[in-house]
Design an enzyme around this catalytic site. Structure first.
Site, mmCIF file in Angstrom:
data_model
loop_
_atom_site.group_PDB
_atom_site.id
_atom_site.type_symbol
_atom_site.label_atom_id
_atom_site.label_comp_id
_atom_site.label_asym_id
_atom_site.label_seq_id
_atom_site.Cartn_x
_atom_site.Cartn_y
_atom_site.Cartn_z
ATOM 1 N N HIS A 169 0.849 -1.196 0.000
ATOM 2 C CA HIS A 169 0.000 0.000 0.000
ATOM 3 C C HIS A 169 0.878 1.237 0.000
ATOM 4 C CE1 HIS A 169 -2.317 3.165 2.334
ATOM 5 N NE2 HIS A 169 -3.028 3.006 1.224
ATOM 6 N N SER A 170 0.531 2.229 -0.821
ATOM 7 C CA SER A 170 1.282 3.487 -0.891
ATOM 8 C C SER A 170 2.744 3.185 -1.254
ATOM 9 C CB SER A 170 1.151 4.243 0.433
ATOM 10 O OG SER A 170 1.719 5.533 0.353
ATOM 11 N N MET A 171 3.694 3.694 -0.499
ATOM 12 C CA MET A 171 5.098 3.442 -0.818
ATOM 13 C C MET A 171 5.478 1.980 -0.628
ATOM 14 S SD MET A 171 6.439 6.155 -1.995
ATOM 15 C CE MET A 171 8.166 5.696 -1.950
ATOM 16 N N ILE A 195 -1.331 -1.017 -4.150
ATOM 17 C CA ILE A 195 -2.568 -0.299 -3.863
ATOM 18 C C ILE A 195 -2.237 1.176 -3.679
ATOM 19 C CG2 ILE A 195 -4.508 -0.085 -2.278
ATOM 20 C CD1 ILE A 195 -4.054 -2.992 -1.466
ATOM 21 N N THR A 197 -0.244 3.271 -5.199
ATOM 22 C CA THR A 197 1.208 3.442 -5.111
ATOM 23 C C THR A 197 1.707 4.347 -6.233
ATOM 24 O OG1 THR A 197 1.505 1.253 -4.129
ATOM 25 C CG2 THR A 197 3.418 2.251 -5.167
#
Length: 982
Positions: A169-171, A195, A197
Site C-alpha cells: 500500500h502506498s510506498m 494499492i 502506489t
C-alpha cells in the site's frame, strides 16, 4: 507600458484567485465514500516472527496475522499450510492495516470447502514517513528481503518451490516492486499487487535519496522486464487490456527478461484519493492496472486510507488470490499457481471484467419456458413481481440497412446467462419460432456499477457484424430466469450515425453552455460521445444530462469514460435522481503521449441512459473541476516557482543597488512588486527546446504541459511572495519578542546567557556560522538551519523593528488622512551600514549628488530600512531551505532513539548557506560596490535553472539556494579585499 503593467497585475491577481479557488474546491468531483467497513469475527492478533539477521533493525518487525486464538502462536515452530502473502505498509503506515485483508481471507478460508486458505504476514516499519524522506527506503528494502527469506524458510520443506505474493500500500508497493532487482528474491515472487502506489515517480521528489531509489529500481527493471509504452495507434478502449505475453514467448525468453514471469498488478483509488493522483498509480512495467471505480463488484472510489479497509475492495483482492491458490497433490498445503498466463486471466476476471467464453447450449426452455418474438425497434418490458417461469424473447437480426446497432439491457439477472444468438425455426406448424441450439453472447455483456437499485447488464451489439460472422443466425435471444424479484429488459435498435457524436473540447475562455441534444427519443438506451482536444490532466469537461418527462421520479444514468492511451483508467459515474446535480465530468489521468493520434483515437464517453426518461444533453468547460485538478496535479511546482520569484526579486534588488548608487532611496518593498519573472517562464519554454536540440546541457525535466499551467502557478507564487513578505514584516514588528522568548524556552537558556550570545552573534556574526554549522554537523542540516533562521530573525527584528513600525504606522496614517506632500528624506544611515567615517562621508556626497533627482521623484521617507528588503529576501530563501530539509530532520529525531545513522542529503548545501550567510552578516552586506549588474545576470540564470530542473525534483532547490548565497558572499568578500588592497 503602463497598460501592460496593469494587465500583468490583473493576471497575477486573477491567477492567484484561481489557485485559491481550486484549492478550496478539491472535493469538486469527489463522490461520497461508499465503502463498507470490514469487521473482524475475532480479536485481531499479531504474532511476532523473529527475522533472520534482523537484529540491526531494532525498530522493524515481522508479524503473522490471526484471529480469535487466545494462545500465542509462533509461525517458526508451527506447521504453516496456507499460501504465504506479505502485506507491506507505506508512508506512515501501520502493520495493523493488514487486518482487513487478513480477516476477509480467514473468513473465506473457513467457508471454503476445497480447503484453500492463506497465511497473511505483515511488516512493521515503525510508521516511517518514507514518501517524504528517501533515506528510509534502502533500509526498508533490505528488511523486506530478510522477511521474504525468513518466510521462505518456514515453507522450505515443501516439494514445490515456495511462491509468495506481495501486497503493498502506498510506498509499500514501490518497495515490493524494488525487491525484484534482487534475482535471488525475484525467483520466489509470484505476484505483486500495489494499492494506491506512485510507481514510476514520487508524488513529491523532496530529496536525492528518494530519486536515487526510484532511478535504481526502474533502471534494473528496464533491463530485466519488458515495459509497455503506448504507440501512436494504441487504443485500449477497443480491447479490455494490453495483450498479455504468450506462454511460449515467456518460455523462450533470455535470462535477462525472466522477470516477466512475475505478475505485476496496480490499482488506484480514483478521484477520492487526493494524496496519490490516479496518473501516478500505473507503471510501464505492469501487466494490469485497474481503478477501484471500474473493478467489478467494487465500482466505487477509495481515498488513500480507506483503500486498505474497504470491504468490497478487500473481497476482490482475496477473490483473486484464492483463484490462484490450489492444494498440493498430497493435499498437505496450499500453494500459489506459477502459470502466469492462467493467473493473468484470473486477474482480468477479477479486476477488469468477468470473462466468459462463447458456449453452445441446447434448446432454452422449449418445454418449460414461454417463447415470444418482437419486431419493434424499442422495447421496454418489466415484470414487477418477477416471473414464475423462464421468459424467452426472440429479437430479429434482419432490419433496415441503416439500423446497425442493438443495445440490450437486462435488469436483475445477476450472473445468469441471459443473452444468446441462434437460428430460429418454426415447430409443429404453429407459427411459433423456437431455437434448438443457441450460442452464448455473455462475453459481450458489460455489468454496470450498482449500489442500491436494479442491477443493470448491458450489451452493445453490431448486427451487421453478427450476420457476417454467423451466417445462419436469424435472432438474438433474451432469457429472463424465474424469481420473485423485479426483472425485465430494454431494447434499443438504432442508426449509429444518430448516436455517435463528435464534440470538440471547449477552450478555457469559452463561457457558454453548448447544446448537444435538445431532447432524446423515448427509449434511448445508449449514446457515445467522442471528445477531441481533451489532452491534459487539468482539463475538465462537464456534461449536463437533464431528465425530461420521466415516468418515475428516480432514474439511473451511468457514464463510462475511456482514455485510449491509458489502460485501466476506465471511470464510471452515475446519476440517480433529480435531487442530484445532473452533471458528469470527463478528464484524463495522464498527459497524452507525444505523437499520439488523438484524431483517430479520441477520448470516449458512453452514456447508458434509463429509458424511462427523455433527456436534454449539453456540455461546457468546467472551471471548478479544472481549477481543482490543476491544484491537485501541479501543486508540487509551487516551491520551484516561489524560489524563482525570490531569485528575480533578489536580482531586482541588487540591480537597484547598481543603478541608484546609494541605499538611501531604496524602499523596503523594492523588488517585490514585480511581474518580470513571468518573462522567465516564457523564456524557459524556448530555452528548453534549444537545450534538447543542442544537447550541450543536461536535458531538462520532461514537463510538456500547456504554458497556461506554468503561468497560473507562477502568478500564484508571485502572490505568495507578497503574502510571505507582508507576514514577515508583521512577524518582525509584532512578534520579535515572542519569538525571542520561545527560543529561550526551547533552548533552556537564561536571560543573561542569551543576551551574551545575541550580543556576540550581533557584533561578531562569524560566530553565527561556526555555531550553526557545528550544530548541523553534530545533529542534522534541519536543526542547524532552524538555529540559523531563529538567529537571523532575531537579529533583523532587533535591527529593524522600530524603523519598520514607524514606516507601517506612517503608511497607515497616510491612507487614513490622505498622503501629504512628500519631502526628501533626511540623510541617515543604519549603524551597521557605516563601517568608517570615510564611508559615511562618501554616502553624504552621493546623497548630495542625487538630491535634485530625489526632489523630482519625491521619494517616501524610509529611514533605517535601506537594506531591509535584501535581508527579508534572504530570510525567505533560508526559510524555504529549512522546509526542504524538514523531513530529514524528522527522520533524524526518530532515528536517534534507536541509534540509527541515516543519510542527510541536504547537509552540504546547508553548510554552504549557513557559512555564506554568516559571512554576509560579518561584512555588513550589502555594501556599496560595483559588480551588482553581473550578479543580477547570474540570478536571472539561476531563476531559469529552477524552472528547467527543479519543478519536479524539488530537492535541487537546495543547491540553487546554496549557489545564490555563495555568489553573494563571494561578491561581497571580493569587493572588500579589493577595497582593502587599494
Amino acid at each position: 507600458m503602463f497598460m501592460f503593467r496593469n494587465c500583468a497585475v490583473l493576471l497575477v491577481i486573477g491567477s492567484a484567485c484561481c489557485f485559491i479557488f481550486g484549492l478550496f474546491n478539491l472535493q469538486a468531483e469527489v463522490e461520497p465514500n461508499a465503502c463498507r467497513m470490514t469487521y473482524m469475527f475475532g480479536e485481531p492478533m499479531y504474532a511476532r516472527v523473529r527475522v533472520q539477521d534482523g537484529d540491526q533493525y531494532p525498530n522493524y518487525g515481522l508479524y503473522y496475522y490471526y484471529e480469535g486464538v487466545k494462545q500465542p502462536l509462533d509461525p517458526l515452530k508451527s506447521r504453516m499450510t496456507g499460501a504465504p502473502v506479505i502485506f507491506v505498509p507505506g508512508n506512515a503506515g501501520s502493520y495493523k492495516q493488514v487486518r482487513s485483508l487478513g480477516s476477509v481471507a480467514l473468513r473465506k478460508g473457513r467457508d471454503n470447502d476445497a480447503g484453500i486458505h492463506l497465511d497473511y504476514y505483515t511488516i512493521d516499519y515503525d510508521e516511517e514517513l518514507s514518501a517524504l524522506y528517501g533515506g528510509y527506503l534502502p533500509r526498508q528494502q533490505i528488511f523486506l528481503k530478510l522477511c521474504i527469506r525468513t518466510i521462505l524458510s518456514i515453507y522450505e520443506g515443501r516439494a514445490e518451490k515456495p511462491s509468495i505474493v506481495l501486497i503493498g500500500h502506498s510506498m509499500g508497493g514501490k518497495l515490493a516492486q524494488s525487491v525484484l532487482t534482487d534475482s535471488a528474491i525475484a525467483q520466489h515472487i509470484n505476484t505483486i499487487i500495489s494499492i494506491s502506489t506512485p510507481l514510476d515517480q514520487p508524488v513529491l521528489n523532496l530529496d536525492s535519496e528518494l530519486e536515487a531509489f526510484y532511478w535504481q529500481t526502474d533502471t534494473v527493471l528496464g533491463k530485466m522486464r519488458t515495459s509497455t509504452v503506448p504507440t501512436s495507434t494504441t487504443n485500449v478502449c477497443d480491447s479490455l487490456h494490453q495483450k498479455p505475453p504468450s506462454v511460449q514467448r515467456m518460455a523462450n525468453q533470455e535470462s535477462s527478461r525472466r522477470l516477466d514471469n512475475v505478475l505485476l498488478i496496480s490499482t488506484g483509488g480514483g478521484n477520492r484519493d487526493l494524496l496519490v493522483r490516479p496518473g501516478l498509480t500505473n507503471s510501464r512495467f505492469n501487466d494490469l492496472h485497474a481503478m477501484t471505480s471500474a473493478i467489478p463488484r467494487v465500482s466505487l472510489s477509495c481515498d488513500h486510507l480507506s483503500a486498505v479497509w474497504c470491504l468490497q475492495f478487500m473481497q476482490a483482492i482475496n477473490r483473486f488470490l484464492f483463484s490462484m491458490a490450489h492444494l498440493r497433490d498430497d493435499r498437505s498445503s496450499v500453494v500459489f499457481g506459477t502459470n502466469k498466463q492462467r493467473n493473468l486471466q484470473s486477474a482480468l476476471h477479477t479486476f477488469v471484467k468477468p470473462r466468459r467464453r462463447q458456449q453452445s447450449f441446447g434448446r432454452l426452455g422449449f418445454n418449460s419456458g414461454s417463447w415470444h418474438e418482437e419486431r419493434r425497434l424499442v422495447i421496454n418490458k418489466y415484470f414487477a413481481n418477477g416471473l414464475k417461469g423462464t421468459y424467452l424473447e426472440l429479437i430479429g437480426l434482419h432490419r433496415q440497412e441503416r439500423y446497425k446497432k442493438m443495445a440490450i439491457e437486462a435488469l436483475n439477472v445477476d450472473d445468469a446467462d441471459w443473452l444468446f444468438g441462434c437460428s430460429a425455426e418454426e415447430h409443429d406448424g404453429s407459427g411459433q419460432l423456437y431455437c434448438d441450439k443457441v450460442t452464448s453472447l455473455m462475453h459481450l455483456v458489460q455489468r454496470l456499477p450498482n449500489e442500491d437499485r436494479d442491477a443493470r447488464s448491458v450489451a452493445i451489439l453490431d448486427m451487421h457484424n453478427l450476420r457476417r460472422t454467423y451466417l445462419e443466425w436469424t435472432h438474438v435471444v433474451v432469457r429472463l430466469p424465474p424469481g420473485n424479484r423485479r426483472i425485465g429488459y430494454n431494447l434499443d435498435i438504432y442508426d449509429p450515425k444518430e448516436r455517435v457524436m463528435d464534440i470538440q473540447m471547449p477552450r478555457w475562455y469559452t463561457m457558454a453552455k453548448l447544446p448537444l441534444i435538445n431532447e432524446t427519443l423515448q427509449g434511448t438506451l445508449h449514446l457515445r460521445l467522442r471528445i477531441s482536444g481533451l489532452l491534459d490532466p487539468y482539463q475538465s469537461l462537464r456534461i449536463n444530462v437533464e431528465p425530461l418527462q420521466c415516468v418515475q421520479p428516480e432514474y439511473r444514468v451511468t457514464a463510462r469514460l475511456c482514455v485510449p492511451w491509458a489502460a485501466g483508467f476506465d471511470r464510471f459515474q452515475t446519476l440517480k435522481s433529480a435531487d442530484q446535480k445532473p452533471q458528469l465530468f470527463a478528464n484524463v489521468p495522464t498527459l497524452v503521449p507525444r505523437h499520439y493520434n488523438t484524431t483517430l483515437n479520441p477520448v470516449t464517453l458512453d452514456l447508458y441512459l434509463d429509458p424511462i426518461c427523455r433527456y436534454r444533453i449539453s456540455y461546457e468547460y468546467s472551471y471548478t473541476s479544472a481549477l481543482s485538478r490543476l491544484v491537485l496535479e501541479f501543486y508540487g511546482w509551487l516551491p520551484a516557482h516561489f524560489a524563482c520569484v525570490l531569485l528575480i526579486v533578489l536580482r531586482k534588488q541588487v540591480a537597484t543597488f547598481h543603478e541608484v548608487g546609494t541605499f538611501r532611496s531604496l524602499r523596503p518593498y523594492v523588488g517585490y512588486l514585480q511581474y518580470t519573472s513571468l518573462f522567465v517562464v516564457t523564456a524557459c519554454r524556448l530555452l528548453k527546446k534549444l537545450i534538447i536540440t543542442s544537447g550541450f546541457l543536461p536535458e531538462p525535466e520532461p514537463l510538456d504541459y500547456s504554458i497556461n499551467v506554468s503561468i497560473i502557478i507562477h502568478c500564484a507564487a508571485i502572490a505568495l511572495s507578497l503574502i510571505a513578505t507582508l507576514a514577515t514584516w508583521l512577524a518582525l514588528t509584532l512578534y520579535g519578542n515572542a519569538f525571542y522568548r520561545l527560543a529561550l524556552r526551547l533552548t533552556t537558556l537564561s536571560q543573561t546567557t542569551s543576551n551574551v550570545i545575541v550580543s556576540i552573534v550581533t557584533h561578531l556574526p562569524i560566530t553565527f556560522g561556526v555555531l550553526t554549522i557545528a550544530t548541523a554537523m553534530g545533529t542534522c542540516s534541519g536543526v542547524g538551519l532552524l538555529l540559523a533562521f531563529i538567529f537571523y530573525f532575531l537579529m533583523l527584528s532587533n535591527a529593524y523593528k522600530d524603523y519598520l513600525e514607524d514606516f507601517l504606522w506612517q503608511k497607515a496614517a497616510n491612507l487614513v488622512r490622505g498622503k501629504p506632500k512628500a519631502t526628501a528624506p533626511t540623510p541617515a544611515l543604519k549603524p551597521e551600514d557605516a563601517s568608517s567615517e570615510e564611508e559615511g562621508q562618501e554616502d553624504q556626497d552621493l546623497v548630495a549628488a542625487g538630491e535634485d533627482q530625489a526632489e523630482e521623484e519625491e521619494p517616501e521617507p524610509c529611514v533605517g530600512l535601506h537594506n531591509f528588503s535584501f535581508h527579508v529576501t534572504l530570510l525567505l530563501m533560508l526559510l524555504i531551505q529549512l522546509l526542504l530539509n524538514g523531513p530529514a530532520s524528522l527522520a533524524w529525531l526518530r532515528s536517534r532513539h534507536h541509534g540509527i545513522v541515516l543519510p542527510d542529503p541536504g547537509l552540504y548545501p546547508s553548510i554552504v548557506v549557513m557559512a555564506s550567510l554568516s559571512l554576509l552578516l560579518q561584512l555588513r552586506a550589502p555594501q556599496k560596490c560595483a559588480g551588482y549588474w553581473l550578479l543580477s545576470i547570474v540570478f536571472y540564470f539561476l531563476a531559469g535553472v529552477v524552472l528547467l530542473y527543479c519543478q519536479a525534483a524539488v530537492y535541487r532547490l537546495n543547491f540553487v539556494f546554496a549557489g545564490a548565497f555563495a555568489l553573494l558572499a563571494a561578491h561581497q568578500t571580493l569587493w572588500m579585499l579589493i577595497r582593502r588592497l587599494s
